[in-house]
Design an enzyme around this catalytic site. Sequence first.
Site, mmCIF file in Angstrom:
data_model
loop_
_atom_site.group_PDB
_atom_site.id
_atom_site.type_symbol
_atom_site.label_atom_id
_atom_site.label_comp_id
_atom_site.label_asym_id
_atom_site.label_seq_id
_atom_site.Cartn_x
_atom_site.Cartn_y
_atom_site.Cartn_z
ATOM 1 N N LEU A 44 10.405 -6.141 -11.030
ATOM 2 C CA LEU A 44 11.607 -5.599 -10.400
ATOM 3 C C LEU A 44 12.219 -6.575 -9.401
ATOM 4 C CD1 LEU A 44 10.947 -1.810 -9.808
ATOM 5 C CD2 LEU A 44 12.567 -2.879 -11.366
ATOM 6 N N SER A 285 0.407 9.461 -10.376
ATOM 7 C CA SER A 285 1.489 9.325 -9.410
ATOM 8 C C SER A 285 1.307 10.193 -8.172
ATOM 9 C CB SER A 285 2.815 9.703 -10.075
ATOM 10 O OG SER A 285 3.839 9.808 -9.108
ATOM 11 N N ARG A 338 -0.706 7.730 2.257
ATOM 12 C CA ARG A 338 -1.795 7.381 1.351
ATOM 13 C C ARG A 338 -3.079 6.995 2.067
ATOM 14 N NH1 ARG A 338 1.783 3.887 -3.047
ATOM 15 N NH2 ARG A 338 2.739 5.697 -4.032
#
Length: 671
Positions: A44, A285, A338
């Site tokens: 990306l 995910s 996270r």
Amino acid sequence: MSILDSKVPEGPIKDKWTKHKNDINLVNPANKRHIDIIVVGTGLAGGSAAASLAEMGYNVKAFAYQDSPRRAHSIAAQGGINAAKNYQNDGDSNYRLFYDTVKGGDYRSREANVYRLAEVSGNIIDQCVAQGVPFAREYGGLLDNRSFGGVLVSRTFYAKGQTGQQLLLGAYSAMNRQIGKGKITMYNRHEMLDLVKIDGKARGIIARDLVTGKIEKHSAHAVVIASGGYGNVFFLSTNAMGSNATAAWKIHKKGAFFANPCYTQIHPTCIPRSGDHQSKLTLMSESLRNDGRIWVPKHMKDVEAIRAGKLKPTEIEEENRDYYLERRYPAFGNLVPRDVASRAAKERCDAGYGVNATGEAVYLDFKSAINRYGNEKAHVLGIHNPSDAKIIELGEGVIEAKYGNLFQMYEKIVDQNPYKTPMMIYPAVHYTMGGIWVDYNLMTTVPGCYAIGEANFSDHGANRLGASALMQGLADGYFVLPYTIGDYLSNEIRTGEIPTDSKEFNDAEKEVSDRLEKLVNIKGTKSVDYFHKKLGLIMWNNAGMARNATELKEAIDKIKAIREEFWKDVRVSGSTNSFNPELVKAGRVADFLELGELFARDALDRNESCGGHFREESVELDGEQKGEAKRDDVNYKYVAAWEFTGEPSEAILHKEELEFNDIELKQRSYK
């Protein structure tokens, strides 16, 4: 002027980027076609940069070790991309995205870079929609959003669980347009093996054709590194097996400082490892935490019965379940960042409540969401007094529409139906916040050499919030580098084409060839994977989710010993001048064996806990934050940038002091 001059513009933070774009030098469109830029990596960040730079008129040479840019690891990103569009009308703004990102990174990122990231985030969505990226939409046709960890708003744009793939296809199509026009020369199946400097400036690279084995010299007026992160230093990670740190490590050895190598993200939502012969781990995910509730049994007898196969998780009543994230962090619940979620899972499993055979798994349960969505759908359809079976059928349909490919992937790997029984998850190495040090222009300490995306350190601090990796990669490639690189290249318009027959190119080529020959001629007794697995085990056990001084010192000594053994006893079959995957792997592992030592040294030097870097010696001992990470802002409020001097043990530490003028520096809390 300090060698670590960040070049952050003066003035209010909301005006810095606009003022900087107005002040920096530009390159005349007629001159751009005389300037060459090398882009290493076409995920990306690299793909968007190559497409944008070529569209502007520069001549771009793009390098990918895969057979196509479509195979870049960006394709594996699932959950979404953040942007402060406030489509949900829930109070989002550029400032709130900026604040959430700095707080999520535990106040260890550069404010100006993060605000710029938030500022351009909306442009990314407009760009990708124009490219045809099929973002999910609401009933009325507007783009849909969902929430991710560490935030109280919904700002994540997504395409089912395939967001990375769809965004990469958008960047790839933009690249293809420029390849068709001859503005991008694409080198697939090529790996960068060294940076060439002339008079201190980056002037090209040495690359190897992975199919023929041929060593090639390529020149340019600037080199952009977009080769991703170094998570595979742990061997087992969620990264593709080919993901590597070689390009970044080579420029580090040529003068680019390496920043915060110990900042590594452990993702809480991964499929647990199944055995010692596994080669990688699979990410589920973070978007699943929107609807999935994480729990373990409250009672040890239930844990033991589950492990023995005598009890199913669906048979455990609600009152006997410990939804530990909801219990410990009521404000954010299952959507804590996270690093927080990962440490909480480790704590429960270390206490003996892990639910699989190895004791390293917790449950991610969708029963509540299925019932909630089923009742809502029945109401919409006008179904009165629906049966339990009908509610489940309708609810599963909604979940399938949102996460179907993820559920399918889980079932193929684990052979369990996650609609009917909770998923099992456990933390795993995922993303590296550390990387090559860059200034506000994304230039490294080597003039003319830039690093973008996960390859640099710039935006995430000590922990990355979910759905921010895609945002940073595309921000760097589409909206930052195309502006800032012109400031440097404006002084290169009279340079002319750079020849590759100079002493510098020839010396670098010989250095690469000699290193490859040395690897092949060791003719030892142990495979490359033997050393990689050995390194990975030390990294995970001594420098993984929790670290302490004793184990980090052990890691440094052990990694040195493994590196010495590697260069004496590694077995690399085949030759250097042919297709040789084992030789490719050996070169990458050799770099990991150096990087791993610097990683451990950086972790040892930073005697505080922050984000993904958790030192057991630095923990809150009492109060509301008892047991949480404890930062030391007096002694460690800086970016650690390491200069290579010959060996990782001899690296010199440089510090970029961090300033917080727009956000109050305080203890992070998600309770």
